[in-house]
Design an enzyme around this catalytic site. Structure first.
Site, PDB file in Angstrom:
ATOM      1  N   ASN A   9       0.868  -1.181   0.000  1.00  0.00           N
ATOM      2  CA  ASN A   9       0.000   0.000   0.000  1.00  0.00           C
ATOM      3  C   ASN A   9       0.906   1.232   0.000  1.00  0.00           C
ATOM      4  OD1 ASN A   9      -1.794   2.054   0.539  1.00  0.00           O
ATOM      5  ND2 ASN A   9      -2.349   1.338   2.586  1.00  0.00           N
ATOM      6  N   TRP A  10       1.030   1.835  -1.173  1.00  0.00           N
ATOM      7  CA  TRP A  10       1.953   2.978  -1.289  1.00  0.00           C
ATOM      8  C   TRP A  10       1.383   4.246  -0.659  1.00  0.00           C
ATOM      9  CZ3 TRP A  10       4.028   2.675  -7.083  1.00  0.00           C
ATOM     10  CH2 TRP A  10       4.647   1.425  -7.255  1.00  0.00           C
ATOM     11  N   LYS A  11       0.125   4.229  -0.301  1.00  0.00           N
ATOM     12  CA  LYS A  11      -0.556   5.400   0.280  1.00  0.00           C
ATOM     13  C   LYS A  11      -0.343   6.630  -0.614  1.00  0.00           C
ATOM     14  CE  LYS A  11      -0.194   3.248   4.767  1.00  0.00           C
ATOM     15  NZ  LYS A  11      -0.073   3.363   6.203  1.00  0.00           N
ATOM     16  N   HIS A  95      -9.417   1.113   4.955  1.00  0.00           N
ATOM     17  CA  HIS A  95      -8.147   1.262   5.674  1.00  0.00           C
ATOM     18  C   HIS A  95      -8.362   2.182   6.878  1.00  0.00           C
ATOM     19  CE1 HIS A  95      -4.061   2.525   6.568  1.00  0.00           C
ATOM     20  NE2 HIS A  95      -3.678   1.415   5.974  1.00  0.00           N
ATOM     21  N   GLU A  97      -6.793   4.593   7.921  1.00  0.00           N
ATOM     22  CA  GLU A  97      -6.640   6.029   7.614  1.00  0.00           C
ATOM     23  C   GLU A  97      -7.902   6.587   6.973  1.00  0.00           C
ATOM     24  OE1 GLU A  97      -2.955   5.532   5.505  1.00  0.00           O
ATOM     25  OE2 GLU A  97      -2.007   4.995   7.408  1.00  0.00           O
ATOM     26  N   GLU A 167      -5.337  -5.022  10.777  1.00  0.00           N
ATOM     27  CA  GLU A 167      -4.332  -3.985  10.967  1.00  0.00           C
ATOM     28  C   GLU A 167      -4.598  -3.239  12.270  1.00  0.00           C
ATOM     29  OE1 GLU A 167      -2.329  -2.816   7.072  1.00  0.00           O
ATOM     30  OE2 GLU A 167      -4.053  -1.516   7.303  1.00  0.00           O
ATOM     31  N   GLY A 173       2.589   2.208  10.845  1.00  0.00           N
ATOM     32  CA  GLY A 173       3.551   3.298  10.703  1.00  0.00           C
ATOM     33  C   GLY A 173       4.281   3.656  11.979  1.00  0.00           C
ATOM     34  N   SER A 213       3.573  -2.166  10.396  1.00  0.00           N
ATOM     35  CA  SER A 213       5.031  -2.225  10.604  1.00  0.00           C
ATOM     36  C   SER A 213       5.647  -3.568  10.186  1.00  0.00           C
ATOM     37  CB  SER A 213       5.378  -1.884  12.060  1.00  0.00           C
ATOM     38  OG  SER A 213       4.960  -0.564  12.368  1.00  0.00           O
ATOM     39  N   GLY A 234       2.847  -1.063   4.337  1.00  0.00           N
ATOM     40  CA  GLY A 234       2.884   0.352   3.998  1.00  0.00           C
ATOM     41  C   GLY A 234       4.308   0.801   3.729  1.00  0.00           C
ATOM     42  N   GLY A 235       4.940   1.376   4.738  1.00  0.00           N
ATOM     43  CA  GLY A 235       6.273   1.979   4.602  1.00  0.00           C
ATOM     44  C   GLY A 235       7.294   1.111   3.877  1.00  0.00           C
TER      45      GLY A 235
HETATM   46  P1  PGA Z   1       2.947   0.288   7.718  1.00  0.00           P
HETATM   47  O1  PGA Z   1       1.461   0.492   7.135  1.00  0.00           O
HETATM   48  O2  PGA Z   1       3.481  -0.986   7.091  1.00  0.00           O
HETATM   49  O3  PGA Z   1       3.706   1.508   7.271  1.00  0.00           O
HETATM   50  O4  PGA Z   1       2.840   0.177   9.190  1.00  0.00           O
HETATM   51  C1  PGA Z   1       0.597  -0.592   6.970  1.00  0.00           C
HETATM   52  C2  PGA Z   1      -0.703  -0.139   6.377  1.00  0.00           C
HETATM   53  O5  PGA Z   1      -1.177   0.950   6.707  1.00  0.00           O
HETATM   54  O6  PGA Z   1      -1.301  -0.850   5.557  1.00  0.00           O
END
Ligand code: PGA
Length: 253
Positions: A9-11, A95, A97, A167, A173, A213, A234-235
């Site tokens: 997930n590149w956000k 998600h 977010e 999640e 993050g 993470s 994500g990251g």
């Molecule tokens: P993260 O994000 O790997 O940066 O913790 C995961 C996500 O939001 O899907």
């Protein structure tokens, strides 16, 4: 057998050229990996170009969100049909977010999930508790609420096409991942909910990813748990090497 699925997930990261470069590198790094399903979820603006890069490869394309209406006066929104037309197979829905910053409720998530399935997309539906909810012993009730209401009224067939991403919000993050025991406990609980909602055969077939993470050095132990079927990353998906290493390290021997 549930096939492991690792989605990046590149956000809201990577402009068009950066997306093209990253997708090409990931493709090169993973060209011979067949055991794991790898999915790239770039921002809307890069979907079409990344789609052209991964077409006919072992890498799948996913979007980060969708709208439930098919077309019309909904400024700024993107329909599931549009996502299909650029080669998406998956779409992340609900998600944390989106839930946190854009007010998405289970009802909204459910509408999007149904629209995605109707247009032939496979939803990756996110569920997860916040830190204060975990601390006050509400983890299971939050998960039950997210699962039952975000996935309400899906046919058995549609549920089988759906991926659930557990999640925990406190792990996203933050660099603090859930331990493998914490992840397994909730994944197992989700499988139990699916059994109650449908039946054991379905519960055994639906894939449940962990997200929060995830890194090349913690995926191995997370994936070693019986109910962890992949990761939403994500990251660590923003660098080709780390994403490819996560995919490779998730091959269950
Ligand atoms: P993260 O994000 O790997 O940066 O913790 C995961 C996500 O939001 O899907």
């Amino acid at each position: 057998m549930r096939k492991i699925i690792i989605a990046g997930n590149w956000k809201m990261n990577k402009n068009l050229q950066e997306s093209i470069d990253l997708a090409n590198l990931v493709k090169r790094n993973l060209y011979n990996v067949e055991e794991v399903e790898a999915v790239l979820c770039p921002p809307f603006t890069s979907l079409s170009d990344v789609g052209e890069i991964v077409v006919n490869s072992n890498i799948k394309l996913g979007a980060q969100d969708c709208y439930w209406e098919k077309e019309g006066a909904f400024t700024g929104e993107v329909s599931c049909g549009m996502l299909k037309s650029v080669g998406c197979e998956y779409v992340i829905i609900g998600h944390s977010e989106r839930r946190q910053f854009f007010g998405e409720t289970n009802e909204i998530v459910n509408k999007k999930v149904k629209a995605a399935l109707q247009s032939g997309l496979k939803p990756i539906v996110c569920v997860g508790e916040k830190l204060e909810e975990r601390k006050s012993g509400k983890t299971f009730s939050v998960i039950k609420d997210h699962v039952e209401n975000s996935l309400a009224d899906l046919t058995r067939e549609d549920m089988l096409k759906t991926v659930i991403a557990y999640e925990p919000v406190w792990a996203i993050g933050t660099g603090v991942n859930a331990t493998k025991e914490q992840a397994e406990e909730v994944h197992k609980y989700i499988r139990g909910l699916l059994k109650d909602m449908y039946d054991e055969e379905l519960a055994d077939a639906v894939r449940i990813q962990y997200g929060g993470s995830v890194k090349p050095d913690n995926i191995k132990e997370l994936i070693s748990e019986p109910d962890v079927d992949g990761a939403l990353v994500g990251g660590a998906s923003l660098k080709a090497d780390s994403f490819a290493d996560i995919v490779k390290n998730s091959i269950k021997k």
